[in-house]
Enzyme design. Sequence first.
Site, short mmCIF file in Angstrom:
data_model
loop_
_atom_site.label_atom_id
_atom_site.label_comp_id
_atom_site.label_asym_id
_atom_site.label_seq_id
_atom_site.Cartn_x
_atom_site.Cartn_y
_atom_site.Cartn_z
N MET A 73 0.84 -1.20 0.00
CA MET A 73 0.00 0.00 0.00
C MET A 73 0.88 1.25 0.00
SD MET A 73 -3.42 -0.93 2.06
CE MET A 73 -2.82 -0.67 3.70
N GLY A 74 2.17 1.09 -0.25
CA GLY A 74 3.06 2.25 -0.34
C GLY A 74 3.56 2.73 1.00
N GLU A 125 11.74 -0.69 5.47
CA GLU A 125 12.62 -1.86 5.33
C GLU A 125 11.85 -3.19 5.30
OE1 GLU A 125 15.99 -2.46 4.78
OE2 GLU A 125 16.02 -0.34 4.24
N HIS A 140 8.92 -3.74 3.78
CA HIS A 140 8.52 -3.93 2.37
C HIS A 140 9.75 -4.30 1.54
CE1 HIS A 140 5.44 -0.78 3.65
NE2 HIS A 140 4.67 -1.75 3.20
N GLN A 161 -10.45 -2.40 1.96
CA GLN A 161 -10.02 -3.15 3.14
C GLN A 161 -10.02 -2.29 4.40
OE1 GLN A 161 -6.11 -4.05 1.29
NE2 GLN A 161 -5.27 -3.71 3.32
N GLN A 166 5.30 -11.88 7.18
CA GLN A 166 4.82 -12.61 8.36
C GLN A 166 4.19 -11.64 9.38
OE1 GLN A 166 4.56 -15.79 9.07
NE2 GLN A 166 3.97 -15.50 11.22
N VAL A 170 10.41 -7.76 9.73
CA VAL A 170 11.56 -6.87 9.94
C VAL A 170 11.21 -5.92 11.09
CG1 VAL A 170 13.07 -5.13 8.90
CG2 VAL A 170 12.20 -7.03 7.52
N SER A 189 6.21 -0.70 10.40
CA SER A 189 4.86 -0.53 9.86
C SER A 189 4.71 0.90 9.38
CB SER A 189 3.83 -0.81 10.97
OG SER A 189 2.56 -0.30 10.59
N ARG A 215 2.22 2.54 9.73
CA ARG A 215 1.43 3.24 10.75
C ARG A 215 2.27 3.74 11.92
NH1 ARG A 215 -2.83 -0.66 9.11
NH2 ARG A 215 -4.51 0.60 8.24
P1 AMP Z 1 1.24 -2.97 3.49
O1 AMP Z 1 1.86 -1.90 2.64
O2 AMP Z 1 1.13 -2.61 4.93
O3 AMP Z 1 -0.01 -3.55 2.91
O4 AMP Z 1 2.30 -4.17 3.47
C1 AMP Z 1 2.68 -4.77 2.26
C2 AMP Z 1 3.37 -6.07 2.55
O5 AMP Z 1 4.54 -5.83 3.35
C3 AMP Z 1 2.50 -7.05 3.34
O6 AMP Z 1 2.70 -8.36 2.82
C4 AMP Z 1 3.04 -6.92 4.74
O7 AMP Z 1 2.87 -8.09 5.51
C5 AMP Z 1 4.52 -6.67 4.47
N1 AMP Z 1 5.14 -6.02 5.62
C6 AMP Z 1 4.73 -4.89 6.24
N2 AMP Z 1 5.52 -4.62 7.31
C7 AMP Z 1 6.43 -5.63 7.38
C8 AMP Z 1 7.51 -5.94 8.26
N3 AMP Z 1 7.81 -5.16 9.29
N4 AMP Z 1 8.23 -7.05 8.00
C9 AMP Z 1 7.92 -7.86 6.96
N5 AMP Z 1 6.92 -7.62 6.09
C10 AMP Z 1 6.19 -6.53 6.29
#
Ligand code: AMP
Length: 277
Positions: free
Chosen positions: A27-28, A32, A34, A58, A145, A173, A182, A184
């Site tokens: 989602m951009g 680290e 991502h 979502q 994960q 990570v 995150s 967020r």
């Molecule tokens: P999002 O942009 O939040 O939708 O995340 C995109 C992808 O990155 C999803 O598969 C998440 O599970 C993964 N992701 C987000 N944060 C982490 C993290 N800290 N470690 C590993 N993968 C992550």
Amino acid sequence: MKVVETIAEMRKLRLKLAEPVGLVPTMGYLHEGHLALVRQARAENSSVVVSIFANPTQFGPREDFKQYPRDPQRDLALLEKEKTDIVFMPSQAEMYPPQFSSWVEAGKLAERLEGASRPGHFRGVATVVAKLFNIVQPTRAYFGQKDAQQAAVIKRMAADLNMNLEIVTVPTVREPDGLAMSSRNIYLSPEERQAATVLYRALSLAQQSYSQGETNAQTISQQMTALIQKEPLANIDYVSIAHPETLEELDKVNAPALVSLAVRIGKTRLIDNVVLE
Ligand code: AMP
């Protein structure tokens, strides 16, 4: 690196990509976490496609879709460095035209944990991920994960609907103090950022307790709850010890078990998990 905004252009370029193709849906507002997914996709495939799409379906009506952080220029610079071949950045209208009306129902797995707190969340996730799989037709798709239930839902969907790809899960990570990265985390004030370490401290306590021989799931979750309740800025949404694939709650911990939690730190809702092995 090509930046593509339409489905038609994405399909056209897809035909010319060297096989196998890895897809990383995001989602951009990349960090680290991502980039770990992108690096693993790069290592395991000849071509890498990253999608950036903050998916409105979502998010619940009272959730943070409107203020979800965005910085496409920075994201593109980071992806260029990781040797991404294509960045797919569709608009909302491109993904959800007015006549849009078909959905992927994620079923039982989607009703627990995050699904219980966020009704409709996984319906939105499963639908947009199915669309991305159909548009990009990757050999493999990479998920973190960190969002363990999301990965479980996507694996179930891919198997149930006979989608012809491999779903790969990449380890979480973390920041040096254990906080899972995150997008967020940007919402946290300095004081809240400090308090947010309580999630990983609670998960570490579960790991320690289990490694010392505790197998009663209720005892472990009570220990975690007591630790989190000592943090004044933290409010527990749930603490769960469940089977990693079915997400059914466990009474007795048999490895592997997924220990997951959602905690509000001020107004920011954070999730994290570890697997007891
Ligand atoms: P999002 O942009 O939040 O939708 O995340 C995109 C992808 O990155 C999803 O598969 C998440 O599970 C993964 N992701 C987000 N944060 C982490 C993290 N800290 N470690 C590993 N993968 C992550």
